[in-house]
Design a protein around this motif. Structure first.
Motif, PDB file in Angstrom:
ATOM      1  N   ALA A  12       0.831  -1.206   0.000  1.00  0.00           N
ATOM      2  CA  ALA A  12       0.000   0.000   0.000  1.00  0.00           C
ATOM      3  C   ALA A  12       0.865   1.255   0.000  1.00  0.00           C
ATOM      4  CB  ALA A  12      -0.922  -0.015   1.214  1.00  0.00           C
ATOM      5  N   ARG A  13       1.951   1.206   0.759  1.00  0.00           N
ATOM      6  CA  ARG A  13       2.825   2.382   0.845  1.00  0.00           C
ATOM      7  C   ARG A  13       3.445   2.724  -0.503  1.00  0.00           C
ATOM      8  NH1 ARG A  13       6.699   0.467   3.820  1.00  0.00           N
ATOM      9  NH2 ARG A  13       5.645   0.733   5.820  1.00  0.00           N
ATOM     10  N   GLU A  14       3.832   1.703  -1.254  1.00  0.00           N
ATOM     11  CA  GLU A  14       4.432   1.944  -2.565  1.00  0.00           C
ATOM     12  C   GLU A  14       3.447   2.664  -3.489  1.00  0.00           C
ATOM     13  OE1 GLU A  14       7.341   1.731  -5.696  1.00  0.00           O
ATOM     14  OE2 GLU A  14       7.453   1.547  -3.501  1.00  0.00           O
ATOM     15  N   ALA A  15       2.193   2.229  -3.475  1.00  0.00           N
ATOM     16  CA  ALA A  15       1.181   2.904  -4.287  1.00  0.00           C
ATOM     17  C   ALA A  15       1.003   4.345  -3.826  1.00  0.00           C
ATOM     18  CB  ALA A  15      -0.140   2.144  -4.203  1.00  0.00           C
ATOM     19  N   PHE A  16       0.953   4.547  -2.517  1.00  0.00           N
ATOM     20  CA  PHE A  16       0.797   5.889  -1.949  1.00  0.00           C
ATOM     21  C   PHE A  16       1.935   6.813  -2.372  1.00  0.00           C
ATOM     22  CE2 PHE A  16       2.491   8.438   1.609  1.00  0.00           C
ATOM     23  CZ  PHE A  16       1.545   9.463   1.626  1.00  0.00           C
ATOM     24  N   ILE A  17       3.157   6.298  -2.340  1.00  0.00           N
ATOM     25  CA  ILE A  17       4.321   7.101  -2.726  1.00  0.00           C
ATOM     26  C   ILE A  17       4.172   7.627  -4.147  1.00  0.00           C
ATOM     27  CG2 ILE A  17       6.784   6.934  -3.307  1.00  0.00           C
ATOM     28  CD1 ILE A  17       7.089   5.074  -0.888  1.00  0.00           C
ATOM     29  N   HIS A  18       3.528   6.827  -4.994  1.00  0.00           N
ATOM     30  CA  HIS A  18       3.362   7.214  -6.392  1.00  0.00           C
ATOM     31  C   HIS A  18       2.020   7.901  -6.657  1.00  0.00           C
ATOM     32  CE1 HIS A  18       7.065   5.337  -7.826  1.00  0.00           C
ATOM     33  NE2 HIS A  18       6.807   4.345  -6.981  1.00  0.00           N
ATOM     34  N   GLY A  19       1.366   8.325  -5.590  1.00  0.00           N
ATOM     35  CA  GLY A  19       0.162   9.125  -5.744  1.00  0.00           C
ATOM     36  C   GLY A  19      -1.118   8.361  -5.983  1.00  0.00           C
ATOM     37  N   VAL A  20      -1.114   7.050  -5.736  1.00  0.00           N
ATOM     38  CA  VAL A  20      -2.318   6.247  -5.925  1.00  0.00           C
ATOM     39  C   VAL A  20      -2.926   5.931  -4.563  1.00  0.00           C
ATOM     40  CG1 VAL A  20      -3.284   4.113  -6.858  1.00  0.00           C
ATOM     41  CG2 VAL A  20      -1.369   5.242  -8.026  1.00  0.00           C
ATOM     42  N   PRO A  21      -4.183   6.257  -4.323  1.00  0.00           N
ATOM     43  CA  PRO A  21      -4.820   5.962  -3.032  1.00  0.00           C
ATOM     44  C   PRO A  21      -4.721   4.478  -2.703  1.00  0.00           C
ATOM     45  CG  PRO A  21      -6.200   7.410  -4.352  1.00  0.00           C
ATOM     46  CD  PRO A  21      -5.093   6.944  -5.257  1.00  0.00           C
ATOM     47  N   SER A  22      -4.494   4.167  -1.427  1.00  0.00           N
ATOM     48  CA  SER A  22      -4.267   2.765  -1.076  1.00  0.00           C
ATOM     49  C   SER A  22      -4.618   2.485   0.372  1.00  0.00           C
ATOM     50  CB  SER A  22      -2.800   2.393  -1.321  1.00  0.00           C
ATOM     51  OG  SER A  22      -1.951   3.215  -0.529  1.00  0.00           O
ATOM     52  N   ILE A  23      -4.891   1.216   0.632  1.00  0.00           N
ATOM     53  CA  ILE A  23      -5.092   0.739   2.002  1.00  0.00           C
ATOM     54  C   ILE A  23      -4.441  -0.629   2.137  1.00  0.00           C
ATOM     55  CG2 ILE A  23      -7.248   2.010   2.346  1.00  0.00           C
ATOM     56  CD1 ILE A  23      -8.787  -0.524   1.921  1.00  0.00           C
ATOM     57  N   SER A  24      -3.951  -0.914   3.329  1.00  0.00           N
ATOM     58  CA  SER A  24      -3.472  -2.258   3.646  1.00  0.00           C
ATOM     59  C   SER A  24      -4.442  -2.866   4.650  1.00  0.00           C
ATOM     60  CB  SER A  24      -2.058  -2.222   4.225  1.00  0.00           C
ATOM     61  OG  SER A  24      -1.958  -1.307   5.308  1.00  0.00           O
TER      62      SER A  24
ATOM     63  N   LEU B 191     -13.825   5.430  -2.036  1.00  0.00           N
ATOM     64  CA  LEU B 191     -14.119   5.686  -3.443  1.00  0.00           C
ATOM     65  C   LEU B 191     -15.067   6.873  -3.608  1.00  0.00           C
ATOM     66  CD1 LEU B 191     -14.480   1.995  -4.654  1.00  0.00           C
ATOM     67  CD2 LEU B 191     -12.620   3.577  -5.204  1.00  0.00           C
ATOM     68  N   THR B 192     -16.022   7.007  -2.690  1.00  0.00           N
ATOM     69  CA  THR B 192     -16.936   8.152  -2.733  1.00  0.00           C
ATOM     70  C   THR B 192     -16.184   9.454  -2.514  1.00  0.00           C
ATOM     71  OG1 THR B 192     -18.820   6.839  -1.969  1.00  0.00           O
ATOM     72  CG2 THR B 192     -18.953   9.225  -1.663  1.00  0.00           C
ATOM     73  N   GLU B 193     -15.275   9.454  -1.528  1.00  0.00           N
ATOM     74  CA  GLU B 193     -14.491  10.662  -1.265  1.00  0.00           C
ATOM     75  C   GLU B 193     -13.548  10.974  -2.428  1.00  0.00           C
ATOM     76  OE1 GLU B 193     -12.644  11.210   2.447  1.00  0.00           O
ATOM     77  OE2 GLU B 193     -14.492  10.954   3.587  1.00  0.00           O
ATOM     78  N   LEU B 194     -13.007   9.951  -3.061  1.00  0.00           N
ATOM     79  CA  LEU B 194     -12.163  10.179  -4.227  1.00  0.00           C
ATOM     80  C   LEU B 194     -12.969  10.823  -5.360  1.00  0.00           C
ATOM     81  CD1 LEU B 194     -10.073   6.884  -4.287  1.00  0.00           C
ATOM     82  CD2 LEU B 194      -9.200   9.184  -3.854  1.00  0.00           C
ATOM     83  N   LYS B 195     -14.179  10.330  -5.560  1.00  0.00           N
ATOM     84  CA  LYS B 195     -15.042  10.889  -6.607  1.00  0.00           C
ATOM     85  C   LYS B 195     -15.395  12.336  -6.311  1.00  0.00           C
ATOM     86  CE  LYS B 195     -19.292   9.943  -9.182  1.00  0.00           C
ATOM     87  NZ  LYS B 195     -20.430   9.010  -9.354  1.00  0.00           N
ATOM     88  N   ASN B 196     -15.616  12.626  -5.018  1.00  0.00           N
ATOM     89  CA  ASN B 196     -15.981  13.986  -4.612  1.00  0.00           C
ATOM     90  C   ASN B 196     -14.762  14.883  -4.396  1.00  0.00           C
ATOM     91  OD1 ASN B 196     -18.682  13.241  -4.649  1.00  0.00           O
ATOM     92  ND2 ASN B 196     -18.703  12.684  -2.473  1.00  0.00           N
ATOM     93  N   LYS B 197     -13.575  14.285  -4.578  1.00  0.00           N
ATOM     94  CA  LYS B 197     -12.309  14.997  -4.403  1.00  0.00           C
ATOM     95  C   LYS B 197     -12.141  15.548  -2.988  1.00  0.00           C
ATOM     96  CE  LYS B 197     -11.999  16.155  -9.300  1.00  0.00           C
ATOM     97  NZ  LYS B 197     -11.804  17.207 -10.318  1.00  0.00           N
ATOM     98  N   THR B 198     -12.608  14.763  -2.021  1.00  0.00           N
ATOM     99  CA  THR B 198     -12.464  15.146  -0.615  1.00  0.00           C
ATOM    100  C   THR B 198     -11.571  14.183   0.160  1.00  0.00           C
ATOM    101  OG1 THR B 198     -14.492  13.917  -0.076  1.00  0.00           O
ATOM    102  CG2 THR B 198     -14.712  16.282  -0.548  1.00  0.00           C
TER     103      THR B 198
END
Length: 266
Positions: free
Chosen positions: A124-136, A166-173
């Motif tokens: 998850a951290r690797e994705a986050f470093i590259h700007g992709v939302p992630s969870i472990s 995903l809802t917050e990502l869509k709403n950009k929040t």
């Protein structure tokens, strides 16, 4: 984020237990069964537990093999969890960047300082470093108490979290400067809800004991709790005794201090 805007979010799953890990398989099955997501899998071809955020460096080539997982596009990779996350979001393997990366479900909790060692969290951290939302996501597996079915229950319990993100990502929040580390309790079937907490300081204190033969060693199972496989001694090479030139030491757990996690079910 085109997947989110088109109402079919693209989720990529990785882990450190390997592509055949029961936690990953349960998570993918649950995600696919909803019919709400485009599910991709890019995971290690074998267990890579406790590899932390290591990456393939000296050998610049990774071997990638297609794996049949119903409802998902899946690949097994000869690298670490961080390698898999990096490859999966690069657009070299899949045609587009995922909207969300989920690493797990790990067999064993990942609280406190365990996140430093965890390959699951590193994915998850690797994705986050590259700007992709992630969870472990990790499940607090307890031998003789937990069962494989608990992974499905854990995946289902995570759906509200996934959909909220995903809802917050869509709403950009959605906050851009963090990723979530989710720990599922052993008693997942009767969990009482969700709690956001601060990073804890739990840690297994490792000790070392000198032994005279590899048969005295034990194989640590993938739980970050120092559980051992009872049959491991039989797997060791009994013809490898210690000598003056080659000393043998095995890990031992001294004690475990329990503290809070970053985000967990309760």
């Amino acid at each position: 984020m085109d997947g989110i805007m088109n109402n079919r979010p693209r989720i990529m799953v990785t882990n450190d237990d390997g592509i055949d890990g029961p936690g990953l398989r349960a998570l993918v099955q649950v995600l696919v069964s909803t019919g709400c997501y485009e599910v991709q899998v890019c995971a290690p071809d074998s267990e890579k537990s406790a590899t932390s955020h290591s990456i393939t460096w000296r050998n610049i080539m990774l071997t990638v093999s297609r794996v049949e997982i119903e409802g998902a596009t899946a690949y097994a990779v000869s690298g670490t969890p961080a390698d898999c996350a990096s490859l999966g979001i690069s657009k070299a393997l899949f045609p587009a960047v995922p909207d969300l990366v989920i690493s797990g479900i790990n067999k064993g909790s990942n609280c406190g300082y365990h996140i430093v060692y965890s390959g699951t969290v590193a994915g998850a951290r690797e994705a986050f470093i590259h700007g992709v939302p992630s969870i472990s996501v990790s499940y607090d597996w307890v031998r003789d108490k937990s069962s494989i079915d608990d992974f499905k229950l854990g995946a289902e319990a995570c759906l509200p979290i996934i959909n909220a993100i995903l809802t917050e990502l869509k709403n950009k929040t959605y906050p851009q400067r963090c990723f979530l580390n989710v720990d599922l309790p052993t008693t997942i079937a009767s969990h009482k809800g969700y709690r956001v907490t601060k990073q804890g300081k739990s840690c297994i204190k490792m000790g070392w004991k000198q032994v005279i033969s590899e048969t005295q060693g034990e194989k640590i199972v993938s739980t970050m709790t120092m559980e051992t496989a009872t049959s491991a001694g039989a797997e060791m090479d009994a013809s490898s005794p210690a000598s003056e030139e080659h000393l043998l030491f095995k890990k031992e757990r001294n004690y475990r201090h329990v503290d809070s996690c970053m985000f967990r079910h309760c």
